[in-house]
Write an enzyme that holds these catalytic residues in place. Structure first.
Site, PDB file in Angstrom:
ATOM      1  N   CYS A 100      35.670  55.093  -5.321  1.00 28.38           N
ATOM      2  CA  CYS A 100      34.283  55.571  -5.244  1.00 28.38           C
ATOM      3  C   CYS A 100      33.320  54.508  -5.766  1.00 28.38           C
ATOM      4  CB  CYS A 100      34.117  56.867  -6.029  1.00 28.38           C
ATOM      5  SG  CYS A 100      34.495  56.704  -7.767  1.00 28.38           S
ATOM      6  N   CYS A 148      37.508  62.117 -11.489  1.00 25.36           N
ATOM      7  CA  CYS A 148      36.347  61.543 -12.187  1.00 25.36           C
ATOM      8  C   CYS A 148      36.559  61.609 -13.698  1.00 25.36           C
ATOM      9  CB  CYS A 148      35.078  62.282 -11.813  1.00 25.36           C
ATOM     10  SG  CYS A 148      34.876  62.500 -10.040  1.00 25.36           S
TER      11      CYS A 148
HETATM   12 FE1  FES Z   1      33.659  58.396  -8.674  1.00 25.77          FE
HETATM   13 FE2  FES Z   1      33.321  60.799  -9.598  1.00 25.77          FE
HETATM   14  S1  FES Z   1      33.192  60.186  -7.550  1.00 25.77           S
HETATM   15  S2  FES Z   1      33.907  59.046 -10.662  1.00 25.77           S
END
Ligand code: FES
Length: 147
Positions: free
Chosen positions: A33, A103
């Protein structure tokens, strides 16, 4: 989809900032991400975590879990801090949506990375602490189902 506690810690995150000359600093990222977390620890001579701060370039769940994780490790001994898992942090927040569990790993890994930094600087070994990864997805592809 988020609990009130998650929303509270996201909107009013605790312990945001940095500590100058911190005893330990840890940074981890999640390449999937692109989010990044940095944790600063102030540790006294009795190995008690006197203060902790975090900075993140991360999603709302990463902010909320880091905020809660910093609250949970503050005032604890290093060994107690080692016991605090991302699952415990998520539970303290009344849960996270399954797709957001990964996360919460950022906070746990960043705390471990900061403890590793502290241990290296002081030439000590912390029981149960492994060398941190700079990217929490390194070598974890097979386990991605768990998140
Ligand atoms: Fe990357 Fe939550 S989407 S830490």
């Amino acid at each position: 989809m988020y609990s009130e506690k998650v929303m509270d810690h996201f909107q009013n995150p605790r312990n945001v900032g940095e500590i100058e000359n911190a005893a330990g600093v840890g940074t981890v990222g999640n390449a999937k991400c692109g989010d990044i977390m940095r944790i600063y620890l102030d540790i006294d001579e009795n190995q008690i975590i006197r203060d902790v701060k975090f900075k993140t370039f991360g999603c709302g769940a990463a902010v909320a879990t880091s905020s809660m994780a910093t609250e949970m490790v503050k005032g604890k001994s290093i060994q107690e801090a080692m016991q605090i898992t991302n699952k415990a942090v998520a539970e303290a927040l009344d849960g996270l949506p399954p797709v957001k569990m990964h996360c919460s790993l950022l906070a746990e890994e960043a705390i471990h990375a900061a403890l590793w930094d502290y241990a290296e600087k002081n030439h000590i070994t912390i029981e149960g602490l492994k060398k941190p990864k700079s990217d929490i997805h390194e070598g974890e592809e097979d386990e991605s189902e768990e998140y």
